[in-house]
Scaffold this motif. Structure first.
Motif, PDB file in Angstrom:
ATOM      1  N   LEU A  16      -9.305  30.058   5.438  1.00 23.91           N
ATOM      2  CA  LEU A  16      -9.290  29.928   6.901  1.00 23.91           C
ATOM      3  C   LEU A  16      -7.907  29.588   7.439  1.00 23.91           C
ATOM      4  N   GLY A  17      -6.876  29.875   6.648  1.00 22.38           N
ATOM      5  CA  GLY A  17      -5.520  29.566   7.072  1.00 22.38           C
ATOM      6  C   GLY A  17      -5.087  28.149   6.768  1.00 22.38           C
ATOM      7  N   ASN A  18      -5.976  27.336   6.186  1.00 22.62           N
ATOM      8  CA  ASN A  18      -5.639  25.950   5.854  1.00 22.62           C
ATOM      9  C   ASN A  18      -4.806  25.894   4.573  1.00 22.62           C
ATOM     10  N   THR A  19      -3.815  25.055   4.564  1.00 25.06           N
ATOM     11  CA  THR A  19      -3.008  24.871   3.350  1.00 25.06           C
ATOM     12  C   THR A  19      -3.458  23.657   2.551  1.00 25.06           C
ATOM     13  N   ASN A  20      -4.297  22.829   3.147  1.00 27.24           N
ATOM     14  CA  ASN A  20      -4.810  21.647   2.454  1.00 27.24           C
ATOM     15  C   ASN A  20      -6.293  21.812   2.152  1.00 27.24           C
ATOM     16  N   VAL A  21      -6.719  21.269   1.026  1.00 29.50           N
ATOM     17  CA  VAL A  21      -8.133  21.198   0.694  1.00 29.50           C
ATOM     18  C   VAL A  21      -8.525  19.732   0.587  1.00 29.50           C
ATOM     19  N   GLU A  22      -9.816  19.478   0.612  1.00 28.61           N
ATOM     20  CA  GLU A  22     -10.293  18.105   0.510  1.00 28.61           C
ATOM     21  C   GLU A  22      -9.935  17.514  -0.864  1.00 28.61           C
ATOM     22  N   PRO A  23      -9.720  16.196  -0.926  1.00 29.44           N
ATOM     23  CA  PRO A  23      -9.356  15.563  -2.207  1.00 29.44           C
ATOM     24  C   PRO A  23     -10.357  15.835  -3.332  1.00 29.44           C
ATOM     25  N   ILE A  24     -11.647  16.022  -2.994  1.00 28.13           N
ATOM     26  CA  ILE A  24     -12.646  16.271  -4.023  1.00 28.13           C
ATOM     27  C   ILE A  24     -12.332  17.544  -4.799  1.00 28.13           C
ATOM     28  N   ALA A  25     -11.754  18.551  -4.123  1.00 31.94           N
ATOM     29  CA  ALA A  25     -11.404  19.810  -4.786  1.00 31.94           C
ATOM     30  C   ALA A  25     -10.259  19.595  -5.766  1.00 31.94           C
ATOM     31  N   ALA A  26      -9.233  18.854  -5.340  1.00 33.67           N
ATOM     32  CA  ALA A  26      -8.104  18.577  -6.233  1.00 33.67           C
ATOM     33  C   ALA A  26      -8.555  17.771  -7.447  1.00 33.67           C
ATOM     34  N   THR A  27      -9.452  16.843  -7.237  1.00 35.85           N
ATOM     35  CA  THR A  27      -9.955  16.034  -8.354  1.00 35.85           C
ATOM     36  C   THR A  27     -10.761  16.875  -9.325  1.00 35.85           C
ATOM     37  N   TRP A  28     -11.656  17.723  -8.797  1.00 34.33           N
ATOM     38  CA  TRP A  28     -12.531  18.518  -9.663  1.00 34.33           C
ATOM     39  C   TRP A  28     -11.740  19.497 -10.540  1.00 34.33           C
ATOM     40  N   PHE A  29     -10.725  20.113  -9.940  1.00 34.27           N
ATOM     41  CA  PHE A  29      -9.964  21.131 -10.669  1.00 34.27           C
ATOM     42  C   PHE A  29      -8.685  20.581 -11.314  1.00 34.27           C
ATOM     43  N   ASP A  30      -8.527  19.249 -11.296  1.00 32.83           N
ATOM     44  CA  ASP A  30      -7.366  18.594 -11.922  1.00 32.83           C
ATOM     45  C   ASP A  30      -6.042  19.083 -11.349  1.00 32.83           C
ATOM     46  N   PRO A  79      -8.733  29.497  -5.525  1.00 28.43           N
ATOM     47  CA  PRO A  79     -10.037  29.868  -4.931  1.00 28.43           C
ATOM     48  C   PRO A  79     -10.023  29.739  -3.417  1.00 28.43           C
ATOM     49  N   ASN A  80     -11.042  30.323  -2.826  1.00 25.73           N
ATOM     50  CA  ASN A  80     -11.259  30.256  -1.391  1.00 25.73           C
ATOM     51  C   ASN A  80     -12.313  29.181  -1.121  1.00 25.73           C
ATOM     52  N   PHE A  81     -12.058  28.316  -0.152  1.00 28.80           N
ATOM     53  CA  PHE A  81     -12.984  27.220   0.161  1.00 28.80           C
ATOM     54  C   PHE A  81     -13.583  27.414   1.553  1.00 28.80           C
ATOM     55  N   ILE A  82     -14.873  27.092   1.665  1.00 29.45           N
ATOM     56  CA  ILE A  82     -15.591  27.167   2.936  1.00 29.45           C
ATOM     57  C   ILE A  82     -15.979  25.746   3.337  1.00 29.45           C
ATOM     58  N   PRO A  83     -15.323  25.173   4.326  1.00 28.38           N
ATOM     59  CA  PRO A  83     -15.745  23.842   4.764  1.00 28.38           C
ATOM     60  C   PRO A  83     -16.966  23.941   5.674  1.00 28.38           C
ATOM     61  N   PRO A  84     -17.971  23.069   5.533  1.00 36.44           N
ATOM     62  CA  PRO A  84     -18.042  21.978   4.552  1.00 36.44           C
ATOM     63  C   PRO A  84     -18.798  22.367   3.271  1.00 36.44           C
ATOM     64  N   PHE A 128     -14.705  32.615  -4.134  1.00 39.67           N
ATOM     65  CA  PHE A 128     -15.138  31.483  -3.312  1.00 39.67           C
ATOM     66  C   PHE A 128     -15.755  30.380  -4.176  1.00 39.67           C
ATOM     67  N   VAL A 129     -15.458  29.147  -3.823  1.00 35.22           N
ATOM     68  CA  VAL A 129     -16.213  28.016  -4.377  1.00 35.22           C
ATOM     69  C   VAL A 129     -17.432  27.865  -3.480  1.00 35.22           C
ATOM     70  N   SER A 130     -18.405  28.706  -3.743  1.00 42.24           N
ATOM     71  CA  SER A 130     -19.600  28.803  -2.907  1.00 42.24           C
ATOM     72  C   SER A 130     -20.693  29.492  -3.700  1.00 42.24           C
ATOM     73  N   SER A 131     -21.910  29.356  -3.247  1.00 42.27           N
ATOM     74  CA  SER A 131     -23.060  29.915  -3.962  1.00 42.27           C
ATOM     75  C   SER A 131     -23.209  31.413  -3.767  1.00 42.27           C
ATOM     76  N   LYS A 140      -2.637  18.462  -9.146  1.00 42.72           N
ATOM     77  CA  LYS A 140      -1.777  17.326  -8.832  1.00 42.72           C
ATOM     78  C   LYS A 140      -1.658  17.104  -7.334  1.00 42.72           C
ATOM     79  N   SER A 141      -1.929  18.135  -6.564  1.00 41.06           N
ATOM     80  CA  SER A 141      -1.822  18.033  -5.110  1.00 41.06           C
ATOM     81  C   SER A 141      -2.961  18.830  -4.483  1.00 41.06           C
ATOM     82  N   ASN A 142      -3.341  18.428  -3.280  1.00 35.16           N
ATOM     83  CA  ASN A 142      -4.375  19.185  -2.564  1.00 35.16           C
ATOM     84  C   ASN A 142      -3.768  20.165  -1.563  1.00 35.16           C
ATOM     85  N   VAL A 143      -2.483  20.445  -1.705  1.00 26.89           N
ATOM     86  CA  VAL A 143      -1.793  21.422  -0.870  1.00 26.89           C
ATOM     87  C   VAL A 143      -1.719  22.743  -1.629  1.00 26.89           C
ATOM     88  N   LEU A 144      -2.237  23.807  -1.029  1.00 29.32           N
ATOM     89  CA  LEU A 144      -2.234  25.122  -1.666  1.00 29.32           C
ATOM     90  C   LEU A 144      -1.174  26.003  -1.020  1.00 29.32           C
TER      91      LEU A 144
END
Length: 476
Positions: A342-356, A15-20, A108-111, A358-362
């Protein structure tokens, strides 16, 4: 639809993430909050989907299927109520289903996707209410409005259009009163419960702290061009807040930076924004207070401050906020949609936890971080929006309304289109993702307006050519 979704997941498997935004939605879903920085509806939706699966693929698939199902509902409603030609409808169907904005917004993980879905249901119901009103439909309409309210604050103007449409339907006065009462009761209950939660958590009774922040931020884009008002004599009721705002602009000038920032999210989220500075100053002696409590507590003050600045500088507000935002409506910038995460390879730990995960690196997709197909849409909408206005005007002047049996449906469309224009320009800096729903609605009607106008003009030309021949035959 299968090809479109498959193409999306091959190119962008995650998925695509929009911080915050995205992470706030996930945190609110984990805590099962009733209030948050953004409306809570999408977080509840995340919890609902998680009952089926924690897979990110399932979430995106559900969002996509819901959106596309409603697009079909909208298109076949047009087919039934307005009877466009067979080939015209097929073309509109292919364009709408193949629209690359739809799978990308669903990723997107967004509304955004969920709100576009609910908004399209709301608008399609309005078409049915105009054409074939019944009490059951109107009650379901009230429920859809409630759901839209819980997902995004943009829905705040929807009830105005709904009630206007209901008033002018052919239903009995009793049915109209029941349907309007249902809308009012459901929304007032939501607002009351939300204010109660705000009172408990932040000691301020309000419906949306976000609105206060947004209004103050919008006003500051205009105030940046004004001659600073004296803190003591000008706005005594705002005290420290106005002093910090003036100091912020003065400091930018002293270091040679331009305080006249392009409209965007600077005043809302930048740590050096005077609004963030004031919030930090207010809670300086109690930093242990949760961020949301700090953030929400200043919402009512910011709302008053924003209105104060707008009322004192209406010309500057129109010139330096509304006009640039109108230009953005003409060609909405893509921003978050044109770069994968946004070109980021890392997501926040909450995303890795929610989607199970193993790593927050995409992984970076083989095609790169740029979503090139999205970059064409700002220029494309710069054509579509003016063309829609021209075609609707041409349809009117060519006698389309006088010959059309669906005047109320066209009036409903135009009320929606201009209502969305006005609200979008005044409420928040416009982006492409905020205009997905209007784009879905505009494209089919644009096609029908152009076709109907061309047919009317061709018919008139044929009549004008044949009239002299007919008169010649009569005289002979």
């Amino acid at each position: 639809m299968l090809v479109s979704f498959g193409w999306l997941k091959v190119l962008y498997p995650y998925p695509n993430f929009i911080p915050p935004d995205s992470y706030n939605y996930l945190e609110a879903a984990v805590r099962n909050d009733f209030i948050s920085i953004w409306p809570i509806g999408y977080s509840r939706f995340l919890r609902l989907v998680s009952c089926i699966s924690s897979s990110h693929f399932v979430l995106v698939m559900v969002q996509y299927l819901l959106l596309m199902s409603v697009v079909l509902y909208f298109l076949f409603t047009i087919r039934y109520l307005l009877s466009p030609g067979k080939w015209l409808f097929r073309i509109l169907l292919i364009i709408s289903i193949g629209n690359p904005l739809l799978p990308h917004i669903s990723n997107f993980v967004s509304s955004d996707s969920l709100f576009a879905t609910l908004s399209l249901v709301w608008f399609t119901q309005l078409l049915w209410i105009q054409s074939q009103p019944n009490l059951k439909l109107l009650l379901w309409h009230a429920v859809v409005l409630l759901l839209a309210f819980t997902v995004r604050y943009t829905a705040v103007w929807y009830p105005l259009l709904s009630i206007t449409i209901i008033i002018f339907t052919s239903m009995s006065p009793k049915s109209k009163k029941i349907s309007i009462a249902a809308i009012a009761v459901l929304l007032l209950l939501l607002i009351a419960r939300t204010q109660y939660e705000y009172k408990i958590k932040t000691d301020t009774a309000q419906y949306a702290a976000f609105g206060g922040w947004q209004l103050a931020a919008n006003a500051l884009y205009a105030y940046a061009y004004a001659k600073p008002m004296d803190t003591i004599n000008g706005v005594q009721q705002f005290g420290l807040l106005h002093k910090i705002v003036n100091q912020h602009f003065d400091s930018l000038r002293r270091i040679g930076k331009n305080p006249k920032i392009e409209i965007g999210v600077y005043y809302m989220w930048d740590f050096s924004s005077p609004l963030r500075t004031f919030m930090n100053e207010k809670w300086l002696t109690n930093k242990a207070t949760p961020f949301f409590t700090q953030w929400a507590s200043v919402g009512p003050l910011y709302r008053k401050y924003g209105w104060y600045l707008i009322n004192n500088y209406p010309r500057l507000f129109i010139k330096h906020y509304c006009w640039p935002n109108l230009v953005r409506f003409y060609a909405p910038p893509a921003y978050f949609m044109e770069k994968y995460n946004l070109g980021n390879t890392n997501v926040e730990p909450i995303a890795a936890t929610w989607f199970d995960w193993k790593s927050n690196v995409l992984p970076i997709p083989a095609t790169g971080i740029n979503i090139n197909i999205i970059s064409i849409f700002p220029n494309l909408l710069a054509i579509i929006n003016p063309l829609f206005l021209i075609s609707s005007l041409l349809f009117s002047t060519a006698g389309g309304f006088s010959q059309c049996s669906c005047k109320k449906l066209i009036a409903c469309l135009l009320l929606f289109w201009f209502g969305n224009l006005i609200f979008s320009v005044f409420s928040a800096p416009i982006e492409l993702r905020y205009q997905i729903f209007p784009v879905i609605v505009t494209i089919p009607f644009l096609g029908m307006f152009l076709t109907a106008s061309m047919q009317t003009l061709l018919t008139r030309s044929a009549i004008e050519v044949n009239e002299p021949i007919s008169k010649a035959k009569i005289s002979t």
